[in-house]
Write a protein that holds these residues in place. Structure first.
Motif, PDB file in Angstrom:
ATOM      1  N   ARG A 145       4.946  -2.366  -3.406  1.00  0.00           N
ATOM      2  CA  ARG A 145       4.433  -1.561  -2.312  1.00  0.00           C
ATOM      3  C   ARG A 145       3.293  -2.279  -1.595  1.00  0.00           C
ATOM      4  O   ARG A 145       3.366  -2.530  -0.406  1.00  0.00           O
ATOM      5  N   HIS A 146       2.274  -2.651  -2.361  1.00  0.00           N
ATOM      6  CA  HIS A 146       1.069  -3.158  -1.696  1.00  0.00           C
ATOM      7  C   HIS A 146       1.163  -4.638  -1.339  1.00  0.00           C
ATOM      8  O   HIS A 146       0.891  -5.038  -0.223  1.00  0.00           O
ATOM      9  N   GLU A 205      -0.684   8.495  -2.943  1.00  0.00           N
ATOM     10  CA  GLU A 205      -0.224   7.633  -4.037  1.00  0.00           C
ATOM     11  C   GLU A 205      -0.928   8.009  -5.345  1.00  0.00           C
ATOM     12  O   GLU A 205      -0.302   8.089  -6.402  1.00  0.00           O
ATOM     13  N   LYS A 249       4.214  -5.465   1.266  1.00  0.00           N
ATOM     14  CA  LYS A 249       4.052  -5.038   2.659  1.00  0.00           C
ATOM     15  C   LYS A 249       2.978  -5.863   3.374  1.00  0.00           C
ATOM     16  O   LYS A 249       3.152  -6.237   4.520  1.00  0.00           O
ATOM     17  N   ASN A 250       1.889  -6.141   2.670  1.00  0.00           N
ATOM     18  CA  ASN A 250       0.855  -6.969   3.292  1.00  0.00           C
ATOM     19  C   ASN A 250       1.296  -8.421   3.406  1.00  0.00           C
ATOM     20  O   ASN A 250       1.026  -9.092   4.403  1.00  0.00           O
ATOM     21  N   ASN A 283      -6.074  -0.294   1.671  1.00  0.00           N
ATOM     22  CA  ASN A 283      -4.950  -1.115   2.107  1.00  0.00           C
ATOM     23  C   ASN A 283      -4.731  -0.939   3.610  1.00  0.00           C
ATOM     24  O   ASN A 283      -4.488   0.171   4.074  1.00  0.00           O
ATOM     25  N   PRO A 284      -4.823  -2.034   4.384  1.00  0.00           N
ATOM     26  CA  PRO A 284      -4.793  -1.915   5.844  1.00  0.00           C
ATOM     27  C   PRO A 284      -3.474  -1.414   6.423  1.00  0.00           C
ATOM     28  O   PRO A 284      -3.449  -0.952   7.556  1.00  0.00           O
ATOM     29  N   VAL A 285      -2.378  -1.509   5.667  1.00  0.00           N
ATOM     30  CA  VAL A 285      -1.089  -1.179   6.278  1.00  0.00           C
ATOM     31  C   VAL A 285      -0.569   0.203   5.900  1.00  0.00           C
ATOM     32  O   VAL A 285       0.538   0.570   6.279  1.00  0.00           O
ATOM     33  N   PHE A 286      -1.366   0.982   5.144  1.00  0.00           N
ATOM     34  CA  PHE A 286      -0.934   2.340   4.824  1.00  0.00           C
ATOM     35  C   PHE A 286      -1.902   3.346   5.432  1.00  0.00           C
ATOM     36  O   PHE A 286      -3.110   3.087   5.512  1.00  0.00           O
TER      37      PHE A 286
END
Lengths: 324, 336, 274
Positions: A239-240, C113, A243-244, C102-105
């Motif tokens: 997930r983390h 989460e 995606k980044n 987290n920059p993209v969520f």
């Protein structure tokens, strides 16, 4: 985001012009049309034949500006070439006289059938393998993997091809070693081996690059936050990190485009696939300068198209750009 | 390009190449960072092993590059050393006693460790001779793309503004043409040869260097030492050459080594495509190209392909290993 | 609730081995707030991360001692138990909110989460997220759900971090320099928020900071850490009023006070301290 894309698109205009200028200088200034004619027609061509050849292609025009009285000033080699490329009129082959647009159109499908699966297969494999390496965090496996990657990187593409063709096709007799037919599902069996070879030949450098990228992502503060929340390593990675990491990865992907072109150049000739790579390969041997010149122009358009696509993906994947 | 065919030019090039490398390394010994890196490198077993292999290749390549006049024509030192190895009639397998022929095998004049090729030449000697092409391509191209890339990259990063715009425009344009197409196009127009190949690879190769150096220069310019130098009224040229250059030089060295491996591979690929070395010049790529048809022969001829690919593979591998070791040595925190 | 016994943590191996924490003892009772004060490199953050084994291993090595949480040794827990502990029983707020999120969520997804991991019984996740955001003083939280971290100010980001930590109703909140990266005015707001939350939620807190100035009013007790050792420990007021160890004295001297003119900040002479 729209403004961002427009800005990128505007950036391409001078570059396309630059590429056009570059090819013109290379093919008409560095080597004069006269010399081209001599090399295409052979040393024993008569002056009359050369003159005809030049005239038929309009290569006998003045280079930059037409100063002949009675003829329009813009009827020059350079301006005509610019105009033709700008309208996608690619001209005809130096050797056979066939329109290049036709030759390229015919070659496009086999090339796409080879490169598109190879591109996605290698992407999935490289991401999967590099994530796995980051996941297990085992020193011995890591060392072995990076050693293997460097070794894979150090083998030239054609050695993979010769080896694969010989062992898999000739000795083990698994797949056809040569040939190509565009006939529905049976086309696949001709493509399995070339696609696999293309994937393997690029795997080393990609896994190495992606692994470094994912490892860097693993060191970020938000990964620590995710772990502090109680997320498992698999969730953290998929997930983390993924995606980044994807955001950075997207910008790297366009770099694999030239690699695909080289792959199809070397592989298609080997396997007798009548694609664009094979067209170019024959043009090198002929020599057919018109084909090479058009390939350079189309290749750079393809690259810029890829660049634009990555920009779009980039903007889409990164909210910091999307919500500008 | 004809210049390169002259014996004295070639011999001079070898001497000049070594002097240049020596000068750079000598400059390096005066920098603390380089000395610290060298200390770390000495403890790096794979790195030192790779360096040793590279030296071995350099030695072979140098022997093949230095030419002497003899009564039977010009010979390279390597040819002179190998003059005791006789030429056979045709193919022979490694360590075989006769030529490779089912119908009428002929006895060989000598035992060939790696066999002989179609013309009966010793494969080992041919493989060693081919080192020269690889090293010349790597060396000549580096002489073109490194100064070009470093100079333009540093100017773009230091002056910014319109200089940066122009440099970025030029390299974006060059980078827009897929590398292999650009190489093929340039080589088709300029013709085969080591010199033209170096020019073609130099034109495509400087982009990566310029990008790297531009980025690093942009970072370095922010550092106080540059502001201090400016405040002391030093000229732009002085700041660039004596303050910025030494601080990016280690990146140039790492890129040089890793780039060299790419150039060796490129030489093989281009020679294979038929736009590389001229016919008759020993080259691994040309050997691999020639051996394609040998695999479908009966009995099988595998030693030419194997010898040339393995020789190529080991050099590229050593360069990659050494480049990684250099990176670790200069930046111990980031490397693992 | 939490008892650290003789904990030692090393980094690296062989000759490069450094001992970051040298056999420390600490306790935090249920609902109690302990401030762990020390300068950077003293081992206080390492101690905080060690509570749930968050330090990357290698290079970190837990070379001795035990960390008992509700009687269970954290250092002997399996991976699944550790994950239940992290976020569920011990939650964290880190120093740099801009990089810790987290920059993209979206912030909703990041808080969700945590909820999904530890409170699967929650049905209306959006409502619960809104409740958490409301608790940490975010105005109009429903409108903020689908924002990304970069759209928020630093103070807001830190509030989101706190909301995320509180979402799973932990027994212990580890706040590792929660205000250091923020502007001074925002610092005060975040500290007020933590003080407020302490009154609302029955939760222990480990407040890790280098700044003695911020612990008054929050911390019940304070432990001073210096070079991997705890050099002084006691009730906050008595330590502030009457520090025993010279290092503690020096740290307290560094607090800027209103209405006091000072030419120079006290420097800490390490050679004397040994």
């Amino acid at each position: 985001m729209f403004a961002y894309l427009v800005r990128r698109l505007l950036f391409f205009v001078p570059i396309i012009f630059g590429v056009m200028l570059l090819t013109f200088v290379l093919f008409f200034v560095v080597q004069s049309p006269n010399a081209t004619a001599r090399r295409v027609l052979g040393q024993r061509a008569t002056p009359k034949a050369i003159e005809n050849w030049l005239h038929n292609r309009g290569y006998d025009k003045p280079l930059l500006i037409n100063q002949t009285p009675g003829e329009p000033w813009h009827d020059s080699l350079f301006l005509n070439q610019m105009q033709r490329l700008a309208t996608f009129d690619l001209g005809a082959s130096d050797v056979t006289g066939r329109p290049l647009a036709e030759i390229f159109r015919e070659g496009a499908l086999p090339s796409l059938l080879l490169t598109v699966p190879a591109f996605f297969a290698s992407l999935v494999m490289s991401i999967g393998l590099s994530l796995y390496l980051v996941f297990i965090r085992n020193k011995a496996v890591d060392l072995a993997a990076s050693l293997l990657c460097v070794m894979l990187m150090s083998v030239p593409v054609m050695v993979y091809v010769i080896f694969g063709q010989f062992v898999v096709a000739q000795v083990l007799n698994y797949f056809p070693a040569f040939g190509f037919q565009l006939k529905g599902i049976s086309t696949v069996k001709f493509l399995v081996l070339p696609v696999c070879l293309m994937v393997v030949s690029g795997l080393g450098s990609e896994v190495r690059l992606f692994r470094a990228l994912f490892l860097e992502e693993m060191g970020q503060d938000y990964i620590r936050t995710a772990r502090a929340k109680g997320a498992s390593t698999a969730v953290v990675l998929l997930r983390h990190v993924l995606k980044n990491g994807m955001i950075n990865l997207i910008t790297l992907l366009v770099a694999s485009l030239p690699f695909l072109i080289m792959g199809s150049l070397l592989l298609e000739n080997f396997f007798g696939i009548p694609g664009l790579g094979n067209v170019l390969f024959s043009a090198i041997q002929a020599p057919d300068f018109a084909v090479v010149q058009a390939s350079v122009f189309l290749g750079s358009l393809l690259y810029l198209g890829g660049l634009l696509l990555t920009d779009i993906c980039y903007a889409w994947a990164d909210p910091r750009i999307r919500l500008q | 390009m004809k210049m390169l065919d002259q014996i004295w030019v070639q011999n001079l090039c070898v001497v000049a190449g070594y002097s240049l490398l020596g000068t750079v390394l000598w400059y390096g010994t005066r920098s603390d960072r380089w000395r610290a890196a060298w200390k770390r490198l000495k403890a790096d077993v794979p790195g030192m092993g790779a360096l040793f292999v590279i030296f071995a290749y350099l030695l072979v390549g140098t022997l093949e590059s230095l030419t002497i006049s003899a009564e039977s024509g010009n010979l390279t030192l390597l040819q002179k050393l190998a003059s005791g190895v006789p030429q056979e009639k045709s193919y022979s397998a490694p360590l075989a006693k006769t030529t490779l022929s089912v119908a009428e095998p002929k006895p060989l004049k000598a035992v060939h460790l790696l066999g002989t090729d179609a013309l009966g030449r010793d494969t080992l000697v041919q493989t060693l001779r081919a080192t020269r092409s690889a090293l010349w391509i790597g060396g000549l191209t580096s002489l073109i793309y490194i100064p070009l890339g470093v100079l333009l990259g540093m100017m773009a990063g230091y002056f910014r503004g319109w200089v940066d715009d122009v440099v970025q425009f030029i390299y974006s344009t060059v980078a827009a043409v897929p590398e292999i197409l650009m190489l093929v196009a340039i080589l088709m127009v300029l013709g085969k040869g080591l010199g033209t190949m170096a020019i073609a690879l130099g034109i495509t190769g400087w982009v990566g260097m310029a990008r790297l150096i531009r980025g690093e220069t942009l970072r370095q310019v922010e550092r106080p030492y540059v502001a201090a130098a400016k405040a002391m009224g030093q000229s732009h040229w002085k700041i660039l050459s004596s303050h910025l250059l030494p601080n990016v030089m280690h990146l140039v060295l790492i890129k040089f080594v890793l780039g060299f491996s790419g150039l060796v591979l490129a030489e093989a690929i281009l020679s294979y495509l038929g736009v590389g070395v001229p016919v008759g010049t020993p080259s691994w790529g040309a050997m691999i190209d020639a051996s394609r048809s040998e695999l479908s022969r009966e009995p099988l001829v595998w030693w030419n392909l194997t010898a040339s690919s393995v020789a190529l593979f080991i050099l590229v591998l050593a360069l990659n290993f050494f480049g990684d070791a250099l990176r670790r040595a200069f930046d111990p925190k980031r490397g693992e | 609730m939490l008892e650290i016994r003789n904990l030692s943590i090393d980094f690296g191996k062989g000759s490069a081995r450094v001992q970051a924490v040298k056999g420390i003892n600490l306790t935090i009772a249920t609902g109690e707030t302990l401030a762990l004060v020390g300068e950077s490199g003293s081992g206080k953050s390492v101690t905080g991360l060690a509570l749930t084994r968050l330090l990357p291993e290698p290079p970190a090595v837990y070379s001795g001692g035990e960390i008992l949480f509700d009687g269970q040794d954290v250092l002997k827990m399996g991976a699944a138990d550790l994950r239940r502990l992290r976020g569920g029983k011990i939650a964290y707020v880190f120093q740099e909110p801009s990089t810790s999120l987290n920059p993209v969520f979206t912030i909703r997804n990041q808080i969700a989460e945590a909820l999904e991991l530890h409170r699967p019984e929650v049905e209306d996740i959006d409502a619960e997220v809104v409740r958490c955001l409301d608790m940490v003083g975010i105005v109009d939280p429903a409108k903020r759900l689908h924002d990304y971290p970069h759209q928020l100010s630093g103070g807001m980001q830190q509030r989101v971090m706190i909301a995320m930590a509180l979402a799973c109703r932990p027994q212990l909140l580890v706040a590792d320099e929660p205000t250091t990266a923020l502007d001074v005015t925002v610092q005060a707001q975040i500290l007020d928020q933590l003080r407020l939350l302490k009154g609302q939620v029955r939760m222990g807190m480990l407040l890790i900071t280098h700044n003695f100035g911020i612990i008054g009013g929050i911390a019940d007790r304070v432990a001073v850490m210096f070079r991997g050792n705890i050099v002084e420990e006691g009730p906050t007021q008595s330590v502030l009023r009457d520090p025993q160890h010279p290092y503690t004295k020096a740290l307290i001297e560094c607090i800027p006070k209103l209405g006091q003119r000072r030419r120079r900040l006290t420097t800490i002479d390490h050679s004397i301290l040994g």
